[in-house]
Motif scaffolding. Structure first.
Motif, PDB file in Angstrom:
ATOM      1  N   LYS A  14      -0.762   7.736   4.622  1.00 56.91           N
ATOM      2  CA  LYS A  14       0.495   7.701   5.377  1.00 56.91           C
ATOM      3  C   LYS A  14       1.157   9.076   5.408  1.00 56.91           C
ATOM      4  CE  LYS A  14       2.500   4.634   2.842  1.00 56.91           C
ATOM      5  NZ  LYS A  14       1.409   4.509   1.824  1.00 56.91           N
ATOM      6  N   THR A  15       0.954   9.855   4.371  1.00 54.88           N
ATOM      7  CA  THR A  15       1.701  11.105   4.238  1.00 54.88           C
ATOM      8  C   THR A  15       0.831  12.353   4.221  1.00 54.88           C
ATOM      9  OG1 THR A  15       1.657  10.914   1.821  1.00 54.88           O
ATOM     10  CG2 THR A  15       3.556   9.952   2.975  1.00 54.88           C
ATOM     11  N   ASP A  38      -4.986   3.611   1.648  1.00 54.96           N
ATOM     12  CA  ASP A  38      -4.352   4.341   0.558  1.00 54.96           C
ATOM     13  C   ASP A  38      -5.002   3.950  -0.769  1.00 54.96           C
ATOM     14  OD1 ASP A  38      -2.668   5.306   2.481  1.00 54.96           O
ATOM     15  OD2 ASP A  38      -0.930   4.111   1.875  1.00 54.96           O
TER      16      ASP A  38
END
Length: 297
Positions: A14-15, A38
């Protein structure tokens, strides 16, 4: 059962950007499509189950090569939030030592408290199925010049390569006797279909073990043995320990990659079964103490 896991990977899709997970495919190491999610510290510790993970060493996870320091920054923030355990306790960061900005990247990585070493994957193979990088970095003058800077920052080098490259790597280790080399994945014995392949692995490992500044991680065996059993792992584990000695070998999970072929608990139980006849001191070295010493944690 208590362990110090000296080779794990975490990622947050996500990041952060991991190019190899943007359009993953199937290769000799398995189906990377199953890894496109993740994988965070809590995920690994939850999977550990009855295995008491005392400390963790994070090895670079092929993060965005445009900003490898961001991975270290993120991992350090995780360790600082994990106040009681400080996991990951050691970070092995990514640097392309052939690049002009390698000195600046080494300095940046070294500024983080948990950075202990560098890994740059070196695997070259004539068969494109197994070839990672397509060039012999160890032969390049600028790469070797930048490699010498590891000593300045007291950084070890995680050595991921194939048996055919081990003699060359041993020469590098002899030339940099004050830098600790840690062979990844028991030397990645890839050419298993021939007697010559076995001999290349065995003799290459013995050549590396002849350098007192080289240690080895027994990990990643499932990448070449997708249907592994205790008995199929046994000869590689015991040969590696016999070659390097109990004082320079350590077990590791290579999770979540090896998760494709078995559970965390099953893997550590397999290791324990293989060395069941070892003394308590030898087991302590293989499962905990050597990793703590090599990665200074």
């Amino acid at each position: 059962m208590q362990v110090v896991d000296s080779h794990i990977h975490l990622w947050d899709l996500k990041t952060h950007r991991y190019p190899w997970l943007e359009n993953p495919g199937v290769s000799f190491v398995g189906d990377a499509r199953e890894l496109k999610h993740d994988y965070l510290l809590d995920d690994l510790l939850r999977e550990a189950g009855e295995i008491e993970v005392l400390k963790l060493v994070h090895v670079e996870a092929n993060h965005d090569p445009a900003d490898p320091v961001e991975e270290t920054r993120w991992l350090q923030s995780i360790a600082e939030r994990d106040e009681s355990r400080g996991m990951p306790n050691a970070i092995v960061a990514a640097v392309d030592l052939s690049a002009p900005n390698a000195p600046a990247l080494l300095e940046a990585h070294a500024s983080f408290a948990n950075t202990r070493g560098i890994r740059q994957i070196l695997n070259v193979h004539d068969n494109k199925l197994y070839d990672y990088v397509g060039r012999h970095f160890m032969r390049e003058p600028q790469w070797r010049e930048h490699f010498a800077l590891l000593r300045r920052y007291d950084l070890s080098f995680d050595l991921q390569l194939y048996p055919s490259q081990m003699e060359e790597a041993a020469a590098l280790a002899r030339a940099h006797g004050e830098t600790l080399f840690i062979v990844n994945h028991a030397g990645m014995f890839v050419d298993r279909s021939s007697v010559a392949g076995y001999r290349t692995w065995r003799e290459g490992m013995r050549t590396l073990a002849g350098c007192r500044n080289v240690a080895v991680k027994i990990s990643g065996l499932a990448m070449f043995d997708h249907h592994w059993t205790v008995e199929s792992l046994r000869p590689y584990v015991l040969e590696t320990i016999d070659t390097f000695g109990v004082e320079r070998a350590m077990f590791a999970s290579n999770f979540p990659v090896d998760r494709l072929f078995g559970s965390y608990t099953d893997l550590w139980r397999a290791y324990a079964s293989i060395v069941d006849g070892a003394s308590d001191a030898e087991k302590d070295a293989l499962f905990r103490r050597n990793a703590e010493r090599c990665y200074r944690i």
